[in-house]
Design an enzyme around this catalytic site. Structure first.
Site, PDB file in Angstrom:
ATOM      1  N   GLU A  27       0.817  -1.211   0.000  1.00  0.00           N
ATOM      2  CA  GLU A  27       0.000   0.000   0.000  1.00  0.00           C
ATOM      3  C   GLU A  27       0.853   1.264   0.000  1.00  0.00           C
ATOM      4  O   GLU A  27       0.470   2.256  -0.586  1.00  0.00           O
ATOM      5  CB  GLU A  27      -0.934   0.030   1.221  1.00  0.00           C
ATOM      6  CG  GLU A  27      -2.011  -1.043   1.227  1.00  0.00           C
ATOM      7  CD  GLU A  27      -3.111  -0.826   0.207  1.00  0.00           C
ATOM      8  OE1 GLU A  27      -3.176   0.260  -0.415  1.00  0.00           O
ATOM      9  OE2 GLU A  27      -3.915  -1.758   0.018  1.00  0.00           O
ATOM     10  N   ASP A  36      -6.863   6.572  -5.749  1.00  0.00           N
ATOM     11  CA  ASP A  36      -6.149   5.330  -6.100  1.00  0.00           C
ATOM     12  C   ASP A  36      -6.335   5.059  -7.597  1.00  0.00           C
ATOM     13  O   ASP A  36      -6.977   5.847  -8.299  1.00  0.00           O
ATOM     14  CB  ASP A  36      -6.619   4.179  -5.203  1.00  0.00           C
ATOM     15  CG  ASP A  36      -7.975   3.610  -5.574  1.00  0.00           C
ATOM     16  OD1 ASP A  36      -8.628   4.095  -6.525  1.00  0.00           O
ATOM     17  OD2 ASP A  36      -8.400   2.651  -4.914  1.00  0.00           O
TER      18      ASP A  36
END
Length: 155
Positions: A27, A36
């Site tokens: 991540e 994202d």
């Protein structure tokens, strides 16, 4: 430090530590919210719940959010899985659930195979979860390969 070393250190605290090693490796951490790859506002170590673009967090806030979300993911694994799991498999599945959520996990072929006693087949299913928003993402390919390797330890 490479991922294997990070997981080995995480193993000292069991599946929570190994899950944390996987999640933070893949991540990354951003103290400022960003979109994202499929446009979902995200902050810290992949946190999306209640996040809006422009949010800012401190490292301490990120640590607290990460701990909460890791606990939620591992609790979901514990709720859904009906067979005994070694810590490595539980950690791999915790990382997977952290990424996709409990509802997707609950409906997955992976979980059906696992609960039917087919651990090898279940771990192999991880390699299918490499798409987001209909796009194959290189980051997910790498993450699923690492999760699968950890899932298959001892098989």
């Amino acid at each position: 430090m490479n991922l294997r070393q990070k997981i080995a250190i995480g193993a000292l605290t069991g599946s929570l530590g190994m899950t944390g090693a996987l999640v933070t490796w893949f991540e990354g951490r951003s103290l400022v919210a960003y979109a994202d790859p499929v446009g979902i506002p995200t902050i810290c170590d992949g946190i999306t719940l209640g996040v809006s673009l422009g949010n800012v967090a401190t490292p301490a806030q990120c640590d607290k959010l990460l701990e909460r979300e890791l606990s939620i993911a591992l609790a979901a694994v514990d709720r859904q899985v009906r067979v005994p799991l070694p810590e490595t498999r539980r950690a791999a599945l915790g990382s997977f659930v952290y990424n996709i959520g409990e509802s997707q996990f609950a409906r997955s072929t992976l979980l059906r195979k696992l609960n039917a006693g087919n651990a090898l087949g279940a771990c192999a299913e991880l390699s299918r979860w490499i798409y987001a928003g209909g796009k194959r993402l290189a980051g997910l390919v790498k993450r699923r390969a690492a999760e699968r390797e950890l899932c298959e330890v001892g098989l």
